[in-house]
Motif scaffolding. Structure first.
Motif, PDB file in Angstrom:
ATOM      1  N   ASN A   1       0.593  -0.547  -0.508  1.00 38.30           N
ATOM      2  CA  ASN A   1      -0.145   0.217   0.255  1.00 38.30           C
ATOM      3  C   ASN A   1       0.756   1.327   0.026  1.00 38.30           C
ATOM      4  O   ASN A   1       1.962   1.460   1.020  1.00 38.30           O
ATOM      5  CB  ASN A   1      -0.835   0.013   1.102  1.00 38.30           C
ATOM      6  CG  ASN A   1      -1.997   1.126   1.605  1.00 38.30           C
ATOM      7  OD1 ASN A   1      -1.736   2.410   1.133  1.00 38.30           O
ATOM      8  ND2 ASN A   1      -3.706   0.305   1.536  1.00 38.30           N
TER       9      ASN A   1
ATOM     10  N   SER B   1      -1.754  -4.977 -11.181  1.00 42.66           N
ATOM     11  CA  SER B   1      -2.156  -4.284 -11.281  1.00 42.66           C
ATOM     12  C   SER B   1      -1.978  -2.854  -9.587  1.00 42.66           C
ATOM     13  O   SER B   1      -1.241  -3.372  -9.035  1.00 42.66           O
ATOM     14  CB  SER B   1      -3.773  -4.627 -11.109  1.00 42.66           C
ATOM     15  OG  SER B   1      -3.978  -4.955  -9.707  1.00 42.66           O
TER      16      SER B   1
ATOM     17  N   THR C   1      -4.352  -0.122  -7.939  1.00 42.78           N
ATOM     18  CA  THR C   1      -5.987  -0.387  -7.648  1.00 42.78           C
ATOM     19  C   THR C   1      -6.604   1.003  -6.650  1.00 42.78           C
ATOM     20  O   THR C   1      -5.581   0.335  -5.757  1.00 42.78           O
ATOM     21  CB  THR C   1      -6.455  -1.724  -7.664  1.00 42.78           C
ATOM     22  OG1 THR C   1      -7.762  -1.441  -7.305  1.00 42.78           O
ATOM     23  CG2 THR C   1      -6.239  -2.272  -6.818  1.00 42.78           C
ATOM     24  N   THR C   2      -6.963   1.633  -6.609  1.00 45.03           N
ATOM     25  CA  THR C   2      -7.600   2.342  -5.479  1.00 45.03           C
ATOM     26  C   THR C   2      -8.284   1.259  -4.190  1.00 45.03           C
ATOM     27  O   THR C   2      -8.875   1.175  -3.501  1.00 45.03           O
ATOM     28  CB  THR C   2      -8.266   3.325  -5.673  1.00 45.03           C
ATOM     29  OG1 THR C   2      -9.144   3.786  -6.866  1.00 45.03           O
ATOM     30  CG2 THR C   2      -6.907   4.637  -6.246  1.00 45.03           C
ATOM     31  N   GLU C   3      -8.897   0.671  -4.978  1.00 46.42           N
ATOM     32  CA  GLU C   3     -10.105  -0.310  -4.437  1.00 46.42           C
ATOM     33  C   GLU C   3      -9.811  -0.993  -3.043  1.00 46.42           C
ATOM     34  O   GLU C   3      -8.770  -1.897  -3.617  1.00 46.42           O
ATOM     35  CB  GLU C   3     -10.477  -1.311  -5.592  1.00 46.42           C
ATOM     36  CG  GLU C   3     -11.612  -2.299  -4.908  1.00 46.42           C
ATOM     37  CD  GLU C   3     -12.398  -3.327  -5.411  1.00 46.42           C
ATOM     38  OE1 GLU C   3     -12.181  -3.680  -5.613  1.00 46.42           O
ATOM     39  OE2 GLU C   3     -12.198  -3.166  -7.120  1.00 46.42           O
ATOM     40  N   GLY C   4     -10.368  -0.541  -2.048  1.00 45.44           N
ATOM     41  CA  GLY C   4      -9.885  -1.005  -0.903  1.00 45.44           C
ATOM     42  C   GLY C   4      -8.832  -0.518  -0.282  1.00 45.44           C
ATOM     43  O   GLY C   4      -8.128  -1.002   0.858  1.00 45.44           O
TER      44      GLY C   4
ATOM     45  N   ARG D   1      -7.559   2.440   1.264  1.00 45.25           N
ATOM     46  CA  ARG D   1      -7.899   3.103   2.256  1.00 45.25           C
ATOM     47  C   ARG D   1      -8.164   2.429   3.417  1.00 45.25           C
ATOM     48  O   ARG D   1      -7.793   2.853   4.739  1.00 45.25           O
ATOM     49  CB  ARG D   1      -9.396   4.427   1.962  1.00 45.25           C
ATOM     50  CG  ARG D   1      -9.458   4.759   3.455  1.00 45.25           C
ATOM     51  CD  ARG D   1      -8.307   5.402   3.985  1.00 45.25           C
ATOM     52  NE  ARG D   1      -8.444   5.797   4.929  1.00 45.25           N
ATOM     53  CZ  ARG D   1      -7.858   6.795   5.775  1.00 45.25           C
ATOM     54  NH1 ARG D   1      -6.887   7.302   4.707  1.00 45.25           N
ATOM     55  NH2 ARG D   1      -7.124   7.129   7.368  1.00 45.25           N
ATOM     56  N   GLU D   2      -9.287   0.986   3.613  1.00 44.93           N
ATOM     57  CA  GLU D   2      -9.084   0.186   3.970  1.00 44.93           C
ATOM     58  C   GLU D   2      -8.121  -0.427   4.277  1.00 44.93           C
ATOM     59  O   GLU D   2      -7.996  -1.049   6.272  1.00 44.93           O
ATOM     60  CB  GLU D   2     -10.440  -0.927   3.494  1.00 44.93           C
ATOM     61  CG  GLU D   2     -11.336  -0.134   3.629  1.00 44.93           C
ATOM     62  CD  GLU D   2     -12.205   0.665   2.530  1.00 44.93           C
ATOM     63  OE1 GLU D   2     -12.780   1.453   2.236  1.00 44.93           O
ATOM     64  OE2 GLU D   2     -11.132   1.012   1.609  1.00 44.93           O
ATOM     65  N   GLN D   3      -7.636  -1.082   3.659  1.00 39.17           N
ATOM     66  CA  GLN D   3      -6.125  -1.712   4.022  1.00 39.17           C
ATOM     67  C   GLN D   3      -5.169  -1.061   4.755  1.00 39.17           C
ATOM     68  O   GLN D   3      -4.624  -1.472   5.460  1.00 39.17           O
ATOM     69  CB  GLN D   3      -5.636  -1.936   2.975  1.00 39.17           C
ATOM     70  CG  GLN D   3      -4.028  -3.386   2.980  1.00 39.17           C
ATOM     71  CD  GLN D   3      -3.076  -3.225   2.195  1.00 39.17           C
ATOM     72  OE1 GLN D   3      -3.050  -2.187   1.474  1.00 39.17           O
ATOM     73  NE2 GLN D   3      -2.948  -4.694   2.077  1.00 39.17           N
TER      74      GLN D   3
ATOM     75  N   GLU E   1      -3.139   9.872  -2.812  1.00 41.46           N
ATOM     76  CA  GLU E   1      -4.542   8.813  -3.337  1.00 41.46           C
ATOM     77  C   GLU E   1      -3.710   7.523  -2.885  1.00 41.46           C
ATOM     78  O   GLU E   1      -3.130   7.542  -3.677  1.00 41.46           O
ATOM     79  CB  GLU E   1      -5.056   8.426  -4.092  1.00 41.46           C
ATOM     80  CG  GLU E   1      -6.078   7.791  -4.919  1.00 41.46           C
ATOM     81  CD  GLU E   1      -6.807   8.343  -6.678  1.00 41.46           C
ATOM     82  OE1 GLU E   1      -7.680   7.675  -6.789  1.00 41.46           O
ATOM     83  OE2 GLU E   1      -6.035   7.908  -6.941  1.00 41.46           O
TER      84      GLU E   1
ATOM     85  N   VAL F   1      -3.026   3.633  -2.921  1.00 40.85           N
ATOM     86  CA  VAL F   1      -2.976   2.791  -3.679  1.00 40.85           C
ATOM     87  C   VAL F   1      -2.547   1.512  -3.330  1.00 40.85           C
ATOM     88  O   VAL F   1      -1.612   1.619  -2.672  1.00 40.85           O
ATOM     89  CB  VAL F   1      -2.342   2.990  -5.445  1.00 40.85           C
ATOM     90  CG1 VAL F   1      -3.787   4.074  -5.757  1.00 40.85           C
ATOM     91  CG2 VAL F   1      -0.644   3.309  -5.200  1.00 40.85           C
TER      92      VAL F   1
ATOM     93  N   ARG G   1      -0.094  -4.604  -6.700  1.00 45.71           N
ATOM     94  CA  ARG G   1      -0.925  -6.102  -6.556  1.00 45.71           C
ATOM     95  C   ARG G   1       0.720  -7.031  -6.577  1.00 45.71           C
ATOM     96  O   ARG G   1       0.512  -6.853  -8.507  1.00 45.71           O
ATOM     97  CB  ARG G   1      -1.764  -6.562  -6.859  1.00 45.71           C
ATOM     98  CG  ARG G   1      -3.741  -5.727  -5.830  1.00 45.71           C
ATOM     99  CD  ARG G   1      -4.592  -6.438  -6.836  1.00 45.71           C
ATOM    100  NE  ARG G   1      -5.104  -7.687  -6.584  1.00 45.71           N
ATOM    101  CZ  ARG G   1      -5.594  -8.312  -5.497  1.00 45.71           C
ATOM    102  NH1 ARG G   1      -5.156  -8.349  -4.475  1.00 45.71           N
ATOM    103  NH2 ARG G   1      -5.052  -9.648  -5.359  1.00 45.71           N
TER     104      ARG G   1
END
Length: 132
Positions: free
Chosen positions: A48, A87, A89-92, A94-96, A117, A119, A122
């Motif tokens: 992250n 990849s 990705t921004t998906e998840g 912030r939570e991670q 932002e 990211v 992976r």
């Protein structure tokens, strides 16, 4: 395809620092200490970071990376991975980063200001080396 041995997955459950090496545009290596996570289902290393950071910019240009880590409880036990970032990705993300802050800092949420932002890189392992 190589995968992370089950006997080394505990490294992703404690505050294990990893070093990620990316390649700059001119091919020079860039090494950064990072918090690290693991997606067991997809067998992917997760890093992250923020989009503006050098490692994130480097992998957009060249996805090849190396990741190494030593067990914080046994410095002679290590895991070394070479692979590619499949990849960004921004998906998840912030939570991670909040989950990682709990593991690494014992904080409920990530306490530092996010400058751009979050990211997640992976990483697919193509080669896995261990100390044992």
């Amino acid at each position: 395809m190589p995968s992370i041995p089950e006997s080394y997955r505990d490294l992703f459950e404690k505050a294990t620092f990893a070093h990620v090496v990316t390649l700059s545009e001119d091919g020079a290596p860039h090494s950064t200490p990072v918090w690290v996570d693991y997606d067991v289902e997809d067998d992917r290393i997760l890093v992250n970071t923020e989009r503006h950071r050098r490692k994130a910019r480097n992998v957009e240009n060249d996805p090849r990376v190396a990741v190494s880590m030593t067990d914080p409880d046994d410095p002679y036990r290590f895991l070394s991975i070479t692979g590619e970032v499949e990849s960004v990705t921004t998906e998840g993300a912030r939570e991670q980063i909040d989950e990682l802050a709990q593991r690494y800092m014992n904080e409920e949420t990530y306490p530092m200001e996010i400058q751009s932002e979050r990211v997640i890189l992976r990483i697919r392992p193509d080669e896995v080396l261990t100390s044992g």
